[in-house]
Write an enzyme that holds these catalytic residues in place. Structure first.
Site, PDB file in Angstrom:
ATOM      1  CD  GLU A 212      -2.432   1.365   2.732  1.00 36.38           C
ATOM      2  OE1 GLU A 212      -2.492   2.462   3.324  1.00 36.38           O
ATOM      3  OE2 GLU A 212      -2.936   0.325   3.183  1.00 36.38           O
ATOM      4  CD  GLU A 217      -3.072   8.315   6.073  1.00 37.52           C
ATOM      5  OE1 GLU A 217      -3.880   7.750   6.830  1.00 37.52           O
ATOM      6  OE2 GLU A 217      -2.111   7.723   5.537  1.00 37.52           O
TER       7      GLU A 217
END
Length: 276
Positions: A212, A217
């Protein structure tokens, strides 16, 4: 697979291109006092001015780095990265020919974002309640404004203190899968604040075995982006990786550098480009 986690109003345009293949064309870009680490095909003795020609003549060569050792050596490279500061080094990169540049393969915008992405409701992230498309549309969590798609969360409902879940929100997962390429995310606005968790990830069907990449973020009032990599066998970066990037490692609970691929971006992206 692209996983777009909506925790705030986000105006989105996403495009994807395939990797370029470097050909035997002219040298496009040069870097003084910069070297390309590794990826060596071979080396040739000579002045820095000869490196471009040597690279053009070497099959698979994409770039070269010249160093002054032993009177001058051209190190021919099969890749253009990673670049790092190195006093006295000189690097050149071949320009791809017209048929070897990036090609646009996929575009997501207001016309297809909400049809080519799946609304996941299994609750992958945090305490929010990820809702389906009909609920998101009816409650104004998604929509089109000025030909741009937006994604939001419920900022009106007052929840009981003992509620079993948080506010309604949106989690989107792409229906297409990719194994390589260049990803460009064009976002007009991402706010920050309590309860906010905007994110843009690439993930896989088999997590974390296939990895991932958390590209964008942020949580709460962070003004820096936080980039993280996940892998089943762990992900470790040597401490001197800082010569390749201008970010800084995150910190473990004991305050030491978290070299397990958790990096703070120093650009203050949420304080400037993405925040009103």
């Amino acid at each position: 697979m692209i996983l777009l986690v909506g925790r705030a109003f986000i105006f989105v345009y996403i495009s994807f291109g395939v990797n370029p293949v470097f050909g035997q064309s002219g040298c496009q870009t040069s870097y003084t006092n910069m070297a390309i680490d590794g990826n060596d095909l071979t080396s040739v003795s000579g002045p820095s001015s000869s490196c471009c020609q040597h690279c053009q003549q070497q099959t698979g060569c994409a770039a070269s780095t010249w160093t002054s050792a032993n009177g001058g050596i051209c190190w021919l490279k099969n890749d253009t990265q990673p670049l790092y500061a190195s006093t006295g080094a000189f690097s050149v990169i071949l320009a791809p020919s017209a048929d070897q540049t990036y090609g646009l393969k996929l575009v997501y915008n207001s016309t297809n974002l909400f049809t080519d992405f799946e609304f996941t409701t299994h609750g992958c992230c945090g305490f929010v309640n990820s809702v389906d498309k009909n609920t998101a549309t009816g409650s104004g969590l998604i929509g089109i404004q000025n030909d741009k798609a937006y994604i939001g969360l419920d900022n009106v409902t007052v929840l009981p203190w003992n509620n079993t879940h948080g506010r309604n929100s949106v989690t989107l997962k792409s229906l297409h899968t990719l194994n390589s390429g260049l990803v460009i995310l064009n976002v007009d606005h991402v706010p920050t604040g309590p309860g906010i968790w905007p994110a843009f990830w690439t993930s896989s069907q088999s997590w974390p075995d296939s990895g991932e990449i958390d590209i964008v973020e942020s949580i709460w009032s962070y003004d820096h982006n936080q980039m993280t990599l996940h892998a089943s066998q762990g992900c470790a970066m040597p401490v001197n990786d800082s010569k390749y990037f201008t970010g800084s490692f995150g910190r473990n609970k004991n305050g030491t550098a978290a070299t397990d691929c958790w990096v703070h971006d120093p650009s203050r992206i949420y304080k400037t480009a993405l925040k009103d």
